[in-house]
Structures are given as C-alpha cells and as structure tokens.
Design a protein around this motif. Sequence first.
Motif, PDB file in Angstrom:
ATOM      1  N   TYR A   1     -34.214  93.874 -54.182  1.00 29.86           N
ATOM      2  CA  TYR A   1     -34.037  94.291 -52.792  1.00 29.86           C
ATOM      3  C   TYR A   1     -32.546  94.313 -52.428  1.00 29.86           C
ATOM      4  CZ  TYR A   1     -38.757  92.225 -52.796  1.00 29.86           C
ATOM      5  OH  TYR A   1     -40.051  91.890 -53.095  1.00 29.86           O
TER       6      TYR A   1
ATOM      7  N   TYR B   1     -30.342  94.028 -48.820  1.00 28.14           N
ATOM      8  CA  TYR B   1     -30.339  93.766 -47.386  1.00 28.14           C
ATOM      9  C   TYR B   1     -28.901  93.894 -46.881  1.00 28.14           C
ATOM     10  CZ  TYR B   1     -34.951  91.488 -47.717  1.00 28.14           C
ATOM     11  OH  TYR B   1     -36.268  91.208 -47.921  1.00 28.14           O
TER      12      TYR B   1
ATOM     13  N   GLN C   1     -26.449  92.436 -43.665  1.00 26.95           N
ATOM     14  CA  GLN C   1     -26.405  91.444 -42.600  1.00 26.95           C
ATOM     15  C   GLN C   1     -25.086  91.521 -41.861  1.00 26.95           C
ATOM     16  OE1 GLN C   1     -26.856  87.278 -43.737  1.00 26.95           O
ATOM     17  NE2 GLN C   1     -27.738  86.808 -41.742  1.00 26.95           N
TER      18      GLN C   1
ATOM     19  N   LYS D   1     -26.266  88.044 -37.067  1.00 28.33           N
ATOM     20  CA  LYS D   1     -27.535  88.753 -36.969  1.00 28.33           C
ATOM     21  C   LYS D   1     -28.387  88.417 -38.182  1.00 28.33           C
ATOM     22  CE  LYS D   1     -26.709  91.253 -33.268  1.00 28.33           C
ATOM     23  NZ  LYS D   1     -27.499  91.054 -32.037  1.00 28.33           N
ATOM     24  N   PRO D   2     -29.703  88.627 -38.099  1.00 31.55           N
ATOM     25  CA  PRO D   2     -30.534  88.383 -39.294  1.00 31.55           C
ATOM     26  C   PRO D   2     -30.371  89.499 -40.317  1.00 31.55           C
ATOM     27  CG  PRO D   2     -31.871  89.178 -37.463  1.00 31.55           C
ATOM     28  CD  PRO D   2     -30.494  88.978 -36.919  1.00 31.55           C
ATOM     29  N   PRO D   3     -30.716  89.239 -41.565  1.00 23.01           N
ATOM     30  CA  PRO D   3     -30.654  90.298 -42.586  1.00 23.01           C
ATOM     31  C   PRO D   3     -31.625  91.422 -42.253  1.00 23.01           C
ATOM     32  CG  PRO D   3     -30.858  88.128 -43.600  1.00 23.01           C
ATOM     33  CD  PRO D   3     -31.103  87.940 -42.145  1.00 23.01           C
TER      34      PRO D   3
ATOM     35  N   LEU E   1     -33.561  94.757 -44.065  1.00 26.31           N
ATOM     36  CA  LEU E   1     -33.899  95.370 -45.345  1.00 26.31           C
ATOM     37  C   LEU E   1     -33.352  96.793 -45.425  1.00 26.31           C
ATOM     38  CD1 LEU E   1     -35.609  95.056 -47.984  1.00 26.31           C
ATOM     39  CD2 LEU E   1     -37.470  96.174 -46.716  1.00 26.31           C
TER      40      LEU E   1
ATOM     41  N   VAL F   1     -36.064  98.670 -51.441  1.00 29.28           N
ATOM     42  CA  VAL F   1     -36.876  97.847 -52.333  1.00 29.28           C
ATOM     43  C   VAL F   1     -37.143  98.640 -53.603  1.00 29.28           C
ATOM     44  CG1 VAL F   1     -39.026  96.596 -52.677  1.00 29.28           C
ATOM     45  CG2 VAL F   1     -38.030  96.731 -50.384  1.00 29.28           C
TER      46      VAL F   1
ATOM     47  N   GLU G   1     -35.387 102.175 -46.119  1.00 28.29           N
ATOM     48  CA  GLU G   1     -35.526 102.011 -44.683  1.00 28.29           C
ATOM     49  C   GLU G   1     -34.607 102.974 -43.929  1.00 28.29           C
ATOM     50  OE1 GLU G   1     -37.676  98.916 -42.968  1.00 28.29           O
ATOM     51  OE2 GLU G   1     -38.404 100.465 -44.326  1.00 28.29           O
TER      52      GLU G   1
ATOM     53  N   LEU H   1     -22.204  91.780 -44.658  1.00 26.14           N
ATOM     54  CA  LEU H   1     -22.573  91.043 -45.867  1.00 26.14           C
ATOM     55  C   LEU H   1     -23.764  91.774 -46.486  1.00 26.14           C
ATOM     56  CD1 LEU H   1     -22.162  88.388 -47.566  1.00 26.14           C
ATOM     57  CD2 LEU H   1     -23.972  87.407 -46.144  1.00 26.14           C
TER      58      LEU H   1
ATOM     59  N   LEU I   1     -26.665  91.640 -49.154  1.00 25.40           N
ATOM     60  CA  LEU I   1     -27.436  90.647 -49.897  1.00 25.40           C
ATOM     61  C   LEU I   1     -28.393  91.329 -50.855  1.00 25.40           C
ATOM     62  CD1 LEU I   1     -28.280  88.491 -46.782  1.00 25.40           C
ATOM     63  CD2 LEU I   1     -26.967  87.644 -48.734  1.00 25.40           C
TER      64      LEU I   1
ATOM     65  N   PHE J   1     -32.575  85.004 -53.112  1.00 23.14           N
ATOM     66  CA  PHE J   1     -31.410  85.754 -52.654  1.00 23.14           C
ATOM     67  C   PHE J   1     -30.149  85.351 -53.406  1.00 23.14           C
ATOM     68  CE2 PHE J   1     -32.625  88.112 -48.829  1.00 23.14           C
ATOM     69  CZ  PHE J   1     -33.902  87.616 -48.619  1.00 23.14           C
ATOM     70  N   GLY J   2     -29.274  86.332 -53.584  1.00 30.04           N
ATOM     71  CA  GLY J   2     -27.934  86.052 -54.065  1.00 30.04           C
ATOM     72  C   GLY J   2     -27.038  85.636 -52.900  1.00 30.04           C
ATOM     73  N   PRO J   3     -25.777  85.288 -53.215  1.00 28.77           N
ATOM     74  CA  PRO J   3     -24.848  84.825 -52.173  1.00 28.77           C
ATOM     75  C   PRO J   3     -24.257  85.954 -51.333  1.00 28.77           C
ATOM     76  CG  PRO J   3     -23.789  84.795 -54.305  1.00 28.77           C
ATOM     77  CD  PRO J   3     -25.207  85.178 -54.559  1.00 28.77           C
TER      78      PRO J   3
END
Lengths: 116, 114
Positions: free
Chosen positions: A33, A35, A37, A41-43, A45, A48, A58, A88, A90, A107-109
């Motif tokens: 996936y 994402y 961010q 704010k939230p990540p 998508l 996929v 998306e 960011l 992700l 998740f990765g960093p």
Amino acid sequence: DTEVTQTPKHLVMGMTNKKSLKCEQHMGHRAMYWYKQKAKKPPELMFVYSYEKLSINESVPSRFSPECPNSSLLNLHLHALQPEDSALYLCASSPLRGSGGRDEQFFGPGTRLTVL
Amino acid sequence: DAKTTQPNSMESNEEEPVHLPCNHSTISGTDYIHWYRQLPSQGPEYVIHGLTSNVNNRMASLAIAEDRKSSTLILHRATLRDAAVYYCILRGSAGGTSYGKLTFGQGTILTVHP
C-alpha cells in the motif's frame, strides 16, 4: 525480518524533477500500500497492490505512478509534482489473510517529501 | 466505509490504566474493529483487532460492547512510550473495491504524564 523499509528517508525535489520512492518487505506479504499523510492529519490511502496487481487507485493524480516489480518491492514514481504534494509518504504491507477483515498492515517509517 | 468516532484527546499518568473509547454505531456484522497507533515521527503501528469477543495481546486489550456499537482499547499500565495518536478503524471482510482499504479517522491524541 518483520520490517517494512522505505528509502529515502527525506527527499527534496523541484516541480520539474522525476524521482522515485522505494519500499521493501521480506515478510512474504502479498498486499502492499501507499498512503499520503499531511502534517497533523491522518494517513490517506493512495494505492493498493494485491498479488502484484493494482487493485485500488483512490483517484490519485497521474503525476504519481505506482509500480510493483515483485512481491517484495513497491515503488512510487514522482513527476511534475506540486508544492501541495509535500507530505509524508507511507508504505505498508499485509499478509492478505483470509477474508481481509482480519488483515493487519505493517507500516514503514515513511519518506518525508518536500516539493519546491 | 462505516464511520468511527473518537475523542480528540485524552490524558493519563504513567503506570495508570488508560481506556480509549470508540463509537461505531453503523458497524456491519462482518466489520472487524482494528486499532492502530502512530508515535511521533513514525509510521502507524498495528495494536489489536477483534470481531465480537474481547481480545488481549502483549500490547493492549480490546473490549467490544455486546451490540458492537462501541469498543474500548485498554492500555493496562501506560508508559511515556505510549504517547501517540490512536486510531480506531473498521475493516470489512467483503471483497470488491473496499478490500484492503484502511480508512483512518482523526484519532485520539494520548498524552502520558510522568
């Protein structure tokens, strides 16, 4: 190995540049996936991949182009980005366990992208 | 996707239990309840998930209401390293276009005081 790795950690690019983000996992996961961010704010998508095929996009602008060369690797190719694309980015992977509702994502960093 | 509602922020003292609530009144029968957390400057981290029964793992416990319209993430003894944004997310089991989607809400910012 229970990690998702992302490179580079930081990236600064101009609006005319072409760059790529890389994500790798060696957990045998069959879904990966991307994402995005923004700060505080939230990540959200973006894409996929399931079994190396794109299964969800998306409505992401075409200046973002994902690629899944094999089951361990996921790339995000960037071209002609805008300053508002700074965020960011992700990467995550999941085993694709059974019905999907139980499938946890790892998740990765992230890659911190700045577009000038 | 069914929606979740969480408090914007909560505070706790170190070594005390923390109960993080989540409302999901429109949950469907096949939706799993997942919790993730995101520590500062890191990617989100899976915490726990459940369907109907309460669940425990090494990180936390998940208590699910009998009608499944709400759930509570329980950290038994908060540490400073538990300070993070906690996200409650519903994941459907059906296939189709929603498969694999993880839709994050605003989450709860947990502050842990020494």
